[in-house]
Every structure is written in C-alpha cells, then in structure tokens.
Design a protein around this motif. Structure first.
Motif, mmCIF file in Angstrom:
data_model
loop_
_atom_site.group_PDB
_atom_site.id
_atom_site.type_symbol
_atom_site.label_atom_id
_atom_site.label_comp_id
_atom_site.label_asym_id
_atom_site.label_seq_id
_atom_site.Cartn_x
_atom_site.Cartn_y
_atom_site.Cartn_z
ATOM 1 N N VAL A 191 0.847 -1.300 -0.017
ATOM 2 C CA VAL A 191 0.020 0.104 0.053
ATOM 3 C C VAL A 191 0.979 1.221 -0.092
ATOM 4 O O VAL A 191 0.366 2.273 -0.653
ATOM 5 N N LEU A 192 2.014 1.173 0.805
ATOM 6 C CA LEU A 192 2.780 2.406 0.867
ATOM 7 C C LEU A 192 3.573 2.847 -0.450
ATOM 8 O O LEU A 192 3.692 3.780 -1.076
ATOM 9 N N PHE A 193 3.917 1.616 -0.993
ATOM 10 C CA PHE A 193 4.571 1.756 -2.301
ATOM 11 C C PHE A 193 3.742 2.297 -3.445
ATOM 12 O O PHE A 193 3.890 3.204 -4.258
ATOM 13 N N THR A 194 2.342 1.687 -3.383
ATOM 14 C CA THR A 194 1.461 2.075 -4.175
ATOM 15 C C THR A 194 1.256 3.687 -4.125
ATOM 16 O O THR A 194 1.204 4.512 -5.265
ATOM 17 N N CYS A 195 0.895 4.112 -2.943
ATOM 18 C CA CYS A 195 0.764 5.577 -2.500
ATOM 19 C C CYS A 195 1.920 6.378 -2.787
ATOM 20 O O CYS A 195 1.681 7.455 -3.508
ATOM 21 N N GLY A 196 3.195 5.771 -2.986
ATOM 22 C CA GLY A 196 4.290 6.577 -3.197
ATOM 23 C C GLY A 196 4.289 6.874 -4.824
ATOM 24 O O GLY A 196 4.621 7.865 -5.365
ATOM 25 N N GLY A 197 3.909 5.663 -5.493
ATOM 26 C CA GLY A 197 3.917 5.684 -6.895
ATOM 27 C C GLY A 197 2.738 6.786 -7.353
ATOM 28 O O GLY A 197 3.250 7.286 -8.334
ATOM 29 N N ILE A 198 1.708 6.722 -6.642
ATOM 30 C CA ILE A 198 0.690 7.799 -7.171
ATOM 31 C C ILE A 198 1.264 9.121 -6.683
ATOM 32 O O ILE A 198 0.697 10.095 -7.476
ATOM 33 N N SER A 199 1.833 9.303 -5.567
ATOM 34 C CA SER A 199 2.390 10.809 -5.087
ATOM 35 C C SER A 199 3.346 11.147 -6.370
ATOM 36 O O SER A 199 3.336 12.470 -6.710
ATOM 37 N N PHE A 200 4.198 10.491 -6.756
ATOM 38 C CA PHE A 200 5.175 10.948 -7.837
ATOM 39 C C PHE A 200 4.440 10.973 -9.100
ATOM 40 O O PHE A 200 4.927 11.897 -9.940
ATOM 41 N N PHE A 201 3.413 10.139 -9.177
ATOM 42 C CA PHE A 201 2.754 10.483 -10.485
ATOM 43 C C PHE A 201 2.064 11.941 -10.673
ATOM 44 O O PHE A 201 2.028 12.566 -11.616
#
Length: 89
Positions: free
Chosen positions: A66-76
């Motif tokens: 979940v944290l990795f997914t949130c990180g990817g969304i934030s970078f996007f």
C-alpha cells in the motif's frame, strides 16, 4: 529532506506575503515539491517494511504494498504537475 525545505521556502519567501499568497504564485511548483516529498517518504517506509516482510503472508507485506502504491501515485501527481508547469503555464 530537500523537498521539505523547498516546500518550507515556498511558504515563507518573501516574508512579507502570507503562505497562501506565496503558494498561489506558483501552485504547480508547490504541488511538484510537495508530492515528490510525500512519495519519497512513502517509498522509504515501504522499503523498510518490505525488508522485514519475508513472505506474502507476513503482516508487514500488505502495508508495504500500500505504501509503495501511494508513493507511486504521489510521484505521478508530481510528474503531472511538472508537465502542467512546463508546458501549459
């Protein structure tokens, strides 16, 4: 840390203006810096959890994903704001 400093500097420079006025001058730049910093924090914490999660059944595995997914969304979001800033402002 660098992104945090850039966000702080955006809110406080020049000191005569309020933070909202300073952000309003360059909203896209503020969003780029804010979400790049948030994404980095998500990836950092997710990496630590992944390090200790030895199997998929481990209780730390799902929060790490979940944290990795949130990180990817934030970078996007940061990247989209950067494209808006460079090509549409």
């Amino acid at each position: 840390m660098g992104q945090g400093w850039k966000v702080y500097r955006t809110c406080t420079t020049p000191p005569e203006n309020s933070a909202c006025e300073n952000i309003r001058e360059d909203v896209a730049g503020f969003v780029v810096d804010l979400f790049a910093g948030i994404g980095g924090v998500f990836y950092l914490v997710g990496t630590i959890l992944f390090h200790f999660a030895t199997t998929i059944e481990d209780s730390r595995y799902t929060p790490a994903v979940v944290l990795f997914t949130c990180g990817g969304i934030s970078f996007f979001i940061s990247a989209v704001a950067m494209q808006k800033r460079y090509f549409f402002d």
